[in-house]
Scaffold this active site. Structure first.
Site, PDB file in Angstrom:
ATOM      1  N   GLU A 188      13.700 -19.413 -11.418  1.00 12.64           N
ATOM      2  CA  GLU A 188      13.354 -17.926 -12.009  1.00 12.64           C
ATOM      3  C   GLU A 188      12.415 -17.893 -13.201  1.00 12.64           C
ATOM      4  O   GLU A 188      11.378 -16.993 -13.404  1.00 12.64           O
ATOM      5  CB  GLU A 188      14.494 -16.948 -12.143  1.00 12.64           C
ATOM      6  CG  GLU A 188      14.447 -15.491 -12.599  1.00 12.64           C
ATOM      7  CD  GLU A 188      13.621 -14.819 -11.690  1.00 12.64           C
ATOM      8  OE1 GLU A 188      13.161 -15.044 -10.605  1.00 12.64           O
ATOM      9  OE2 GLU A 188      13.313 -13.500 -12.271  1.00 12.64           O
TER      10      GLU A 188
ATOM     11  N   LYS B 263       8.689 -15.854 -13.395  1.00  7.90           N
ATOM     12  CA  LYS B 263       8.358 -15.043 -14.474  1.00  7.90           C
ATOM     13  C   LYS B 263       7.230 -15.553 -15.143  1.00  7.90           C
ATOM     14  O   LYS B 263       6.211 -14.768 -15.207  1.00  7.90           O
ATOM     15  CB  LYS B 263       9.443 -15.026 -15.379  1.00  7.90           C
ATOM     16  CG  LYS B 263      10.461 -13.887 -15.026  1.00  7.90           C
ATOM     17  CD  LYS B 263      10.331 -12.717 -14.750  1.00  7.90           C
ATOM     18  CE  LYS B 263      10.089 -12.378 -13.348  1.00  7.90           C
ATOM     19  NZ  LYS B 263      10.915 -12.196 -12.154  1.00  7.90           N
TER      20      LYS B 263
ATOM     21  N   CYS C   2       0.895  -1.177  -0.004  1.00 10.56           N
ATOM     22  CA  CYS C   2      -0.019   0.060   0.011  1.00 10.56           C
ATOM     23  C   CYS C   2       0.897   1.143  -0.034  1.00 10.56           C
ATOM     24  O   CYS C   2       1.987   1.221   0.641  1.00 10.56           O
ATOM     25  CB  CYS C   2      -0.937  -0.031   1.175  1.00 10.56           C
ATOM     26  SG  CYS C   2      -2.030  -1.299   1.486  1.00 10.56           S
TER      27      CYS C   2
ATOM     28  N   ASN D 202      -0.658   1.602   5.983  1.00 13.23           N
ATOM     29  CA  ASN D 202       0.253   0.660   5.398  1.00 13.23           C
ATOM     30  C   ASN D 202       0.549  -0.254   6.584  1.00 13.23           C
ATOM     31  O   ASN D 202       1.436   0.089   7.262  1.00 13.23           O
ATOM     32  CB  ASN D 202       1.314   1.349   4.655  1.00 13.23           C
ATOM     33  CG  ASN D 202       2.453   0.211   4.243  1.00 13.23           C
ATOM     34  OD1 ASN D 202       3.518   0.789   3.934  1.00 13.23           O
ATOM     35  ND2 ASN D 202       1.985  -0.797   3.707  1.00 13.23           N
ATOM     36  N   GLY D 203       0.497  -1.630   6.116  1.00 11.65           N
ATOM     37  CA  GLY D 203       0.684  -2.842   7.338  1.00 11.65           C
ATOM     38  C   GLY D 203      -0.179  -3.533   7.636  1.00 11.65           C
ATOM     39  O   GLY D 203      -1.147  -3.486   6.891  1.00 11.65           O
TER      40      GLY D 203
ATOM     41  N   GLU E   2       3.943 -15.526 -12.719  1.00 11.51           N
ATOM     42  CA  GLU E   2       3.277 -14.284 -12.112  1.00 11.51           C
ATOM     43  C   GLU E   2       2.668 -13.401 -13.240  1.00 11.51           C
ATOM     44  O   GLU E   2       1.867 -12.309 -12.887  1.00 11.51           O
ATOM     45  CB  GLU E   2       4.504 -13.250 -11.218  1.00 11.51           C
ATOM     46  CG  GLU E   2       5.763 -12.902 -12.135  1.00 11.51           C
ATOM     47  CD  GLU E   2       6.752 -12.238 -11.496  1.00 11.51           C
ATOM     48  OE1 GLU E   2       6.289 -11.629 -10.309  1.00 11.51           O
ATOM     49  OE2 GLU E   2       7.792 -12.486 -11.672  1.00 11.51           O
TER      50      GLU E   2
ATOM     51  N   LYS F 119       4.755  -4.074  -6.651  1.00 14.10           N
ATOM     52  CA  LYS F 119       6.208  -4.189  -6.833  1.00 14.10           C
ATOM     53  C   LYS F 119       6.997  -4.439  -5.437  1.00 14.10           C
ATOM     54  O   LYS F 119       7.947  -4.583  -5.547  1.00 14.10           O
ATOM     55  CB  LYS F 119       6.451  -2.938  -7.445  1.00 14.10           C
ATOM     56  CG  LYS F 119       8.000  -2.671  -7.843  1.00 14.10           C
ATOM     57  CD  LYS F 119       8.243  -3.529  -9.055  1.00 14.10           C
ATOM     58  CE  LYS F 119       9.743  -3.701  -9.613  1.00 14.10           C
ATOM     59  NZ  LYS F 119       9.866  -4.784 -10.470  1.00 14.10           N
TER      60      LYS F 119
ATOM     61  N   ARG G 218       3.159  -0.077  -5.052  1.00 13.82           N
ATOM     62  CA  ARG G 218       3.068  -0.709  -3.968  1.00 13.82           C
ATOM     63  C   ARG G 218       1.810  -1.573  -3.773  1.00 13.82           C
ATOM     64  O   ARG G 218       1.457  -2.160  -2.573  1.00 13.82           O
ATOM     65  CB  ARG G 218       3.005   0.373  -2.759  1.00 13.82           C
ATOM     66  CG  ARG G 218       4.484   1.030  -2.759  1.00 13.82           C
ATOM     67  CD  ARG G 218       4.488   2.170  -1.756  1.00 13.82           C
ATOM     68  NE  ARG G 218       4.579   1.752  -0.359  1.00 13.82           N
ATOM     69  CZ  ARG G 218       5.685   1.387   0.167  1.00 13.82           C
ATOM     70  NH1 ARG G 218       6.896   1.702  -0.553  1.00 13.82           N
ATOM     71  NH2 ARG G 218       5.865   0.856   1.486  1.00 13.82           N
TER      72      ARG G 218
ATOM     73  N   TRP H 293      -3.232  -2.634  -1.583  1.00 11.09           N
ATOM     74  CA  TRP H 293      -2.884  -3.944  -1.831  1.00 11.09           C
ATOM     75  C   TRP H 293      -3.486  -4.884  -0.864  1.00 11.09           C
ATOM     76  O   TRP H 293      -3.157  -4.701   0.366  1.00 11.09           O
ATOM     77  CB  TRP H 293      -1.348  -4.224  -2.020  1.00 11.09           C
ATOM     78  CG  TRP H 293      -0.964  -5.713  -2.343  1.00 11.09           C
ATOM     79  CD1 TRP H 293      -0.915  -6.146  -3.688  1.00 11.09           C
ATOM     80  CD2 TRP H 293      -0.882  -6.807  -1.637  1.00 11.09           C
ATOM     81  NE1 TRP H 293      -0.616  -7.661  -3.544  1.00 11.09           N
ATOM     82  CE2 TRP H 293      -0.489  -7.906  -2.288  1.00 11.09           C
ATOM     83  CE3 TRP H 293      -0.809  -6.841  -0.148  1.00 11.09           C
ATOM     84  CZ2 TRP H 293      -0.557  -9.241  -1.838  1.00 11.09           C
ATOM     85  CZ3 TRP H 293      -0.609  -8.026   0.572  1.00 11.09           C
ATOM     86  CH2 TRP H 293      -0.328  -9.388  -0.376  1.00 11.09           C
TER      87      TRP H 293
ATOM     88  N   HIS I   7      11.882 -37.790  -8.807  1.00 10.09           N
ATOM     89  CA  HIS I   7      11.635 -38.070  -7.515  1.00 10.09           C
ATOM     90  C   HIS I   7      10.187 -37.526  -7.335  1.00 10.09           C
ATOM     91  O   HIS I   7       9.541 -37.190  -6.239  1.00 10.09           O
ATOM     92  CB  HIS I   7      12.546 -37.367  -6.390  1.00 10.09           C
ATOM     93  CG  HIS I   7      13.973 -38.084  -6.765  1.00 10.09           C
ATOM     94  ND1 HIS I   7      14.189 -39.083  -6.204  1.00 10.09           N
ATOM     95  CD2 HIS I   7      14.906 -37.639  -7.341  1.00 10.09           C
ATOM     96  CE1 HIS I   7      15.275 -39.688  -6.599  1.00 10.09           C
ATOM     97  NE2 HIS I   7      15.938 -38.525  -7.032  1.00 10.09           N
TER      98      HIS I   7
HETATM   99  C1  F6R Z   1       9.007 -11.075  -8.975  1.00 10.80           C
HETATM  100  C2  F6R Z   1       9.530 -10.303  -8.153  1.00 10.80           C
HETATM  101  C3  F6R Z   1       9.271 -10.276  -6.683  1.00 10.80           C
HETATM  102  C4  F6R Z   1      10.488  -9.652  -5.905  1.00 10.80           C
HETATM  103  C5  F6R Z   1      10.302  -9.921  -4.297  1.00 10.80           C
HETATM  104  C6  F6R Z   1      11.482  -9.226  -3.482  1.00 10.80           C
HETATM  105  O1  F6R Z   1       9.320 -10.718 -10.358  1.00 10.80           O
HETATM  106  O2  F6R Z   1       9.702  -8.890  -8.479  1.00 10.80           O
HETATM  107  O3  F6R Z   1       9.477 -11.807  -6.414  1.00 10.80           O
HETATM  108  O4  F6R Z   1      11.726 -10.060  -6.342  1.00 10.80           O
HETATM  109  O5  F6R Z   1       9.092  -9.218  -3.940  1.00 10.80           O
HETATM  110  O6  F6R Z   1      11.475  -7.863  -3.837  1.00 10.80           O
HETATM  111  P1  F6R Z   1      12.571  -7.076  -3.439  1.00 10.80           P
HETATM  112  O7  F6R Z   1      13.785  -7.288  -4.350  1.00 10.80           O
HETATM  113  O8  F6R Z   1      12.151  -5.566  -3.642  1.00 10.80           O
HETATM  114  O9  F6R Z   1      13.142  -7.368  -2.178  1.00 10.80           O
END
Ligand code: F6R
Length: 609
Positions: free
Chosen positions: A482, A486, A2, A102-103, A489, A604, A27, A76, A505
């Site tokens: 990774e 990608k 948020c 926020n929290g 998400e 983000k 956020r 969020w 396994h």
């Molecule tokens: C995936 C992604 C998230 C962040 C994770 C950590 O594409 O962006 O998995 O990598 O939330 O975020 P940071 O790097 O900001 O601590």
């Protein structure tokens, strides 16, 4: 998560709040709202489900009056669905007090029951609404005292902004565990979750600390501890600027950021390896300490965690130093063994991830030194670490991390060089070769990105599959993780990454003609093993997309599709192998018509546990 923004001054608050709020949309973006005071004074609140543009549209059809005071929020969801009622700001029943938060208030259920018995009527499912009611029942004409009394009863993490119709000259802010800054303007002041939100209005900021409350008028800012002791806050002048976040002709920020990777790495190398000489400015840990440490523990979340996993292979290979990697959320609760001989490396793009910050605090409390690898300058993580290695990748707007990841990888290679050199773990000849090979990577990226139309075709041909597996071995096992992250998400397709050796396994049970399996099968000491794994998939009718090394003639006999990447030393391959996986995820998500830059349910920066 948020985003919070608050304004007090002489100008009209609403346009300022909205402009700043847009810079906090990373956020969270499931709903947003604004509360301002009119001249009666009354509290006027507007809220809307969805992105900030929906709130803007609402404000066009239902405008709010000119106001010198207001708070605003982009959400969020944690408690309660994304909808108009659950959007912030929240008010008490008398419509006297408005709160943005926020929290997470962990004891909100108990407080809610208590407040209901005091005739408070709740209109949302949020934890935040309890704060508005709580302040209201404690309010006896003095907002400051009521906020003090209310925050004493809150458990959990919070950054709040509070205004009241009875106090047109007062904006109250408080924080524990969630970030909040104060921007100092000329006869106007701000609160915000993050510096970029106010950077084009002022560069003078106070980073509010945990357990502090601030009272803002247009001329004055006073900061106190929760116990009421006045403090003289440090005023920082922010020197960095936020580059303009434009798509520059790309359809999405994610695609732009994928294409920025050669420049990001090239700039990093120019700055960190000028003329081949390593310059790890910000590391601040002495060579003596680097020599004496017995173990490195990397903590991070999500994509940054995957970068950390690659970091383990790099450091153990180059420096022969025991390295473990933990997701921050596990580390903080698992009684980790950490002492002054452990170096903690915390990796985070935003530097605001709540779990990573908590992990760092836990490690520091146990005597460990902390170095962070961080992108956002001046972030909480950077400020709390003993040393910080900025990746300088520029603002990453796409929620799915791409350029921040490869910049984090590059930083691990540079750190690996430093540790290897300091600890005399590799020969000067190998060091020299690694430096040369690293410097060549940005040029190789350019060629690799030219293959995008071929990758687009492969992605589109496979976009109908309902489930993907990603397999890799050794240093490209994290690449598989990774790649899968990608895809899931942004395309919402179930995708799992596995160490290829683990397939037998369990995961092999998933394979049939309806699955796509992306295999990172590069020329390396595990190449033959990967080929055997591919055979096992083919024997079960799985569809194989192989990421292979240029010049590999054999792989085409085993895989349905081949995307080749330039040949480099095995240790450096994760830097290249991830590029086609980023593009596959991107093109599949676009083909499915998804919101690539702001995928559902994500934000983000994850500032809640
Ligand atoms: C995936 C992604 C998230 C962040 C994770 C950590 O594409 O962006 O998995 O990598 O939330 O975020 P940071 O790097 O900001 O601590």
């Amino acid at each position: 998560m948020c985003g919070i923004i608050g304004y007090i001054g002489s100008r009209d608050a609403t346009p300022i709040l909205l402009e700043s709020l847009k810079k906090l949309e990373y956020r969270g973006y499931d709903s947003s709202g604004v509360a301002v005071l009119d001249h009666h004074p009354h509290l006027i609140v507007r809220k809307s489900k969805g992105k900030i543009k929906n709130l803007e549209e609402l404000l066009c059809t239902k405008p709010v009056p000119f106001s010198n005071l207001g708070v605003s929020h982009t959400r969020w969801a944690t408690h309660g669905l994304p909808c108009d009622e659950n959007a912030h700001p929240h008010t008490d029943n008398a419509h006297r007090i408005a709160v943005v938060h926020n929290g997470i208030i962990e004891n909100y259920a108990q407080l809610k029951e208590k407040l209901k018995r005091q005739d408070c009527h709740f209109v949302s499912q949020t934890d935040t609404e309890v704060i508005a009611h709580l302040i209201s029942v404690l309010y006896k004409g003095d907002l400051k005292t009521a906020v003090y009394k209310a925050i004493a009863q809150l458990k959990g993490a919070f950054a709040i902004g509070v205004i009241s119709k009875d106090h047109p000259d007062l904006l109250v802010a408080a924080r524990v565990g969630s970030p909040l800054i104060i921007g100092l303007g000329d006869k106007e002041n701000y609160i915000a979750s993050d510096v970029p939100a106010i950077l084009d209005r002022t560069r003078r900021v106070i980073y509010l600390k945990d357990g502090q409350v601030a009272f803002l008028s247009k001329d004055k800012v006073e900061v106190f501890t929760f116990e009421g002791k006045k403090v003289t806050p440090k005023i920082d002048t922010v020197s960095f600027s936020i580059g303009s976040a434009q798509k520059d002709g790309y359809d999405h920020f994610m695609l732009k950021e994928i294409h920025e990777q050669p420049q990001v790495l090239s700039a990093m190398l120019k700055y960190r390896l000028p003329k081949g000489k390593l310059k790890l400015e910000g590391l601040t840990v002495s060579d003596e300490i680097l020599n004496s440490i017995k173990k490195i523990t990397i903590v991070a979340c999500g994509t940054a965690y995957h970068a950390g996993l690659v970091g383990k292979y790099i450091i153990e290979d180059m420096a022969r130093l025991m390295t473990e990697v933990d997701t921050s959320s596990e580390f903080r609760y698992r009684k980790p063994i950490v002492d002054k001989n452990t170096l903690i490396i915390a990796v985070s793009q935003s530097g605001e991830t709540a779990d990573t910050l908590a992990a760092v605090r836990e490690a520091k409390a146990q005597g460990a030194k902390v170095v962070s690898i961080c992108n956002v300058i001046g972030s909480s993580l950077a400020r709390e670490s003993d040393g910080v290695l900025y990746t300088h990748a520029g603002p990453e707007i796409g929620v799915a991390s791409t350029k921040a990841y490869t910049a984090q990888l590059m930083m691990f290679y540079l750190l690996g060089l430093k540790l290897a050199h300091t600890r005399h773990a590799v020969t000067p000849a190998r060091l020299k070769r690694l430096v040369k090979d690293l410097q060549n990577i940005p040029y190789l990226y350019k060629g690799l990105l030219k293959k995008r139309s071929m990758i687009l075709k492969i992605a589109e041909a496979n976009s109908h599959f309902g489930c993907f597996l990603y397999l890799g071995r050794n240093i490209n096992y994290p690449t598989a993780l990774e790649g899968a992250l990608k895809l899931k998400e942004i395309s919402y397709i179930p995708a799992e990454g596995y160490a290829a050796g683990e397939m037998k396994h369990g995961p092999i049970a998933l394979i049939d003609e309806y699955r796509a399996v992306v295999c990172v099968a590069l020329q390396s000491h595990v190449y033959e093993k990967m080929i055997s794994n591919i055979q096992e998939i083919r024997a079960r009718k799985g569809n194989v997309i192989a990421i292979a090394t240029e010049g590999d003639k054999e792989i085409a006999h085993h895989a349905h599709y081949v995307i080749d990447i330039p040949a480099v030393e095995e240790l450096l391959t994760p830097l290249l192998a991830i590029i086609p996986l980023q593009l596959i995820a991107y093109y599949i998500a676009v083909k499915r018509g998804n919101d690539v830059d702001q995928p559902r349910n994500l934000a983000k920066s994850v500032t809640v546990e």
